[in-house]
Scaffold this motif. Structure first.
Motif, short mmCIF file in Angstrom:
data_model
loop_
_atom_site.label_atom_id
_atom_site.label_comp_id
_atom_site.label_asym_id
_atom_site.label_seq_id
_atom_site.Cartn_x
_atom_site.Cartn_y
_atom_site.Cartn_z
N ARG A 52 10.22 45.04 -44.45
CA ARG A 52 9.55 45.33 -45.72
C ARG A 52 10.07 44.42 -46.82
O ARG A 52 11.24 44.04 -46.82
N ALA A 53 9.20 44.11 -47.73
CA ALA A 53 9.59 43.37 -48.93
C ALA A 53 9.01 44.09 -50.13
O ALA A 53 7.82 44.44 -50.14
N ILE A 54 9.83 44.31 -51.13
CA ILE A 54 9.40 44.98 -52.35
C ILE A 54 9.31 43.94 -53.46
O ILE A 54 10.30 43.28 -53.78
N LEU A 55 8.13 43.79 -54.02
CA LEU A 55 7.93 42.88 -55.16
C LEU A 55 8.10 43.67 -56.44
O LEU A 55 7.41 44.67 -56.68
N LEU A 56 9.05 43.24 -57.27
CA LEU A 56 9.39 43.98 -58.48
C LEU A 56 8.62 43.49 -59.70
O LEU A 56 8.68 44.13 -60.76
N SER A 57 7.92 42.37 -59.56
CA SER A 57 7.13 41.84 -60.67
C SER A 57 5.64 41.96 -60.34
O SER A 57 5.28 42.05 -59.16
N PRO A 58 4.76 41.95 -61.34
CA PRO A 58 3.33 42.10 -61.07
C PRO A 58 2.78 40.95 -60.24
O PRO A 58 3.05 39.78 -60.53
N ILE A 59 2.01 41.27 -59.22
CA ILE A 59 1.42 40.23 -58.38
C ILE A 59 0.38 39.42 -59.15
O ILE A 59 0.09 38.27 -58.81
N GLU A 60 -0.16 40.01 -60.22
CA GLU A 60 -1.16 39.30 -61.02
C GLU A 60 -0.60 38.03 -61.64
O GLU A 60 -1.35 37.12 -61.98
N GLY A 61 0.71 37.95 -61.78
CA GLY A 61 1.32 36.76 -62.36
C GLY A 61 1.66 35.69 -61.35
O GLY A 61 2.18 34.63 -61.71
N GLU A 62 1.35 35.94 -60.07
CA GLU A 62 1.69 35.00 -59.01
C GLU A 62 0.49 34.15 -58.60
O GLU A 62 -0.66 34.59 -58.69
N GLU A 63 0.79 32.94 -58.16
CA GLU A 63 -0.24 32.06 -57.64
C GLU A 63 -0.42 32.33 -56.14
O GLU A 63 0.57 32.37 -55.40
N LEU A 64 -1.65 32.51 -55.71
CA LEU A 64 -1.95 32.78 -54.31
C LEU A 64 -2.46 31.50 -53.66
O LEU A 64 -3.33 30.82 -54.21
N LYS A 65 -1.91 31.17 -52.48
CA LYS A 65 -2.30 29.94 -51.81
C LYS A 65 -2.61 30.22 -50.34
O LYS A 65 -1.96 31.03 -49.68
N GLU A 66 -3.61 29.49 -49.83
CA GLU A 66 -3.98 29.59 -48.42
C GLU A 66 -4.38 28.20 -47.93
O GLU A 66 -5.06 27.46 -48.63
N ASP A 67 -3.92 27.85 -46.73
CA ASP A 67 -4.36 26.60 -46.12
C ASP A 67 -4.61 26.83 -44.64
O ASP A 67 -4.32 27.90 -44.11
N ASN A 68 -5.20 25.84 -44.00
CA ASN A 68 -5.52 25.99 -42.58
C ASN A 68 -4.77 24.98 -41.73
O ASN A 68 -5.31 24.43 -40.77
N CYS A 69 -3.50 24.72 -42.09
CA CYS A 69 -2.66 23.90 -41.23
C CYS A 69 -2.45 24.64 -39.91
O CYS A 69 -2.74 25.83 -39.79
N SER A 70 -1.93 23.94 -38.93
CA SER A 70 -1.87 24.50 -37.58
C SER A 70 -1.08 25.80 -37.48
O SER A 70 -1.42 26.68 -36.69
N LYS A 71 -0.02 25.93 -38.28
CA LYS A 71 0.78 27.16 -38.23
C LYS A 71 0.16 28.26 -39.08
O LYS A 71 -0.01 29.39 -38.62
N CYS A 72 -0.19 27.93 -40.31
CA CYS A 72 -0.71 28.95 -41.22
C CYS A 72 -2.03 29.53 -40.75
O CYS A 72 -2.30 30.72 -40.94
N VAL A 73 -2.87 28.69 -40.14
CA VAL A 73 -4.18 29.18 -39.70
C VAL A 73 -4.02 30.23 -38.61
O VAL A 73 -4.80 31.19 -38.54
N ARG A 74 -3.02 30.11 -37.77
CA ARG A 74 -2.83 31.05 -36.66
C ARG A 74 -2.38 32.43 -37.13
O ARG A 74 -2.66 33.43 -36.48
N ILE A 75 -1.68 32.49 -38.25
CA ILE A 75 -1.21 33.78 -38.76
C ILE A 75 -2.00 34.21 -39.99
O ILE A 75 -1.65 35.21 -40.63
N ALA A 76 -3.06 33.45 -40.31
CA ALA A 76 -3.93 33.78 -41.45
C ALA A 76 -3.14 33.94 -42.74
O ALA A 76 -3.42 34.81 -43.57
N TYR A 77 -2.14 33.08 -42.92
CA TYR A 77 -1.18 33.23 -44.02
C TYR A 77 -1.80 32.99 -45.39
O TYR A 77 -2.46 31.97 -45.63
#
Length: 284
Positions: A152-177
């Motif tokens: 588990r990971a607990i985020l203590l700050s609002p997620i609205e202030g974070e930048e969300l990123k997604e790519d389809n490199c060979s590793k990230c695409v397999r885990i839908a990161y």
């Protein structure tokens, strides 16, 4: 499409310790399921025809994790989810392949989004013990959790202030990161001893996976040795070190691991890089 028009797709977990091929019509659509494990792993399913699937290499790293709705098989070395069989609903008893693991020819999941059939889960149950909070710890803004609850990971700050990123490199695409990158002082992690880690390339970042359920919750950043900056001119070194220290202060988290997440609500905020898997090669 006639059987003679079938395409042979080759697939594998990222490390290549499990490899297969499947013969099917050109893949232009996919199936997703709303069960909690499929959501956390971002699975896009293909139902192969009888006799269309062949294992080409199996070094014994594929392990099974079973929920009330799904028998899931993932690589215990690199974390890639490869196969599944649903236990309930319209997909019950169907052997499924994760389209994200197909390498040759490559199937870009970004191109399938308008042709995804969502199957609603039936009987999706799980019991997760709550995380105890320290008396002096700020209230959690978001809870990132693997399926079995060990990591588990607990985020203590609002997620609205974070930048969300997604790519389809060979590793990230397999885990839908889908990543966010808060600072370490805004994150509390439980269960570091219950993950296995997979490093690639320069081994500057390690992706971690729950040993039991295989869900990716967080990554570790190691960065290059600081000595690599010594040969830079002073003005370039100062800028490079500033970026280095900023990166080293990050604690990457996987948005798909947020408990009860609805990815559609984040979709407009996600910044994408559609560069594909160019340069990705498997050892023979």
């Amino acid at each position: 499409m006639a059987a003679t028009d079938s395409i042979v797709y080759h697939g594998n977990c990222h490390c290549g310790r499990y490899r297969f091929q499947v013969s099917t019509a050109e893949i232009t659509s996919a199936i997703s399921c709303s069960c909690s494990l499929c959501v956390k792993k971002g699975y896009l399913w293909l139902i192969p025809g009888e006799g269309a699937f062949t294992v080409l290499r199996d070094e014994g790293y594929l392990v099974e994790y079973q929920t009330s709705t799904l028998k899931d098989k993932f690589c215990s070395y690199c974390g890639s989810g490869v196969e599944g069989e649903h236990l309930t609903g319209p997909l019950r008893g169907k052997f499924l392949i994760n389209i994200r693991t197909l390498r040759e020819p490559y199937v870009n999941p970004f191109k399938l989004e308008s042709a995804i059939t969502v199957i609603e889960a039936e009987g999706d149950t799980r019991s997760i013990e709550p995380v105890s909070q320290q008396p002096d710890e700020p209230a959690a803004k978001s809870l990132f959790i693997c399926h079995c609850g060990d990591v588990r990971a607990i985020l203590l700050s609002p997620i609205e202030g974070e930048e969300l990123k997604e790519d389809n490199c060979s590793k990230c695409v397999r885990i839908a990161y889908i990543g966010i990158y808060p600072t370490k002082d805004n994150v509390r992690i439980h269960g570091r001893d219950r993950v296995f880690e997979y490093l690639t390339g320069g081994k500057f970042t390690g992706s971690t996976y729950c040993k039991t359920c295989g869900v990716h919750v967080f990554s570790n950043i190691y960065g290059p040795p600081i000595s690599v900056f010594d040969k830079l001119p002073p003005e370039r070194k100062e800028r490079a070190l500033a970026v280095y220290h900023k990166n080293m202060a990050m604690q990457p988290l996987n948005v798909r691991a947020i408990e009860g997440v609805k990815i559609d609500t984040f979709q407009p905020l996600i910044k994408r890089e559609d560069e594909g898997t160019e340069g990705y090669e498997l050892d023979s």
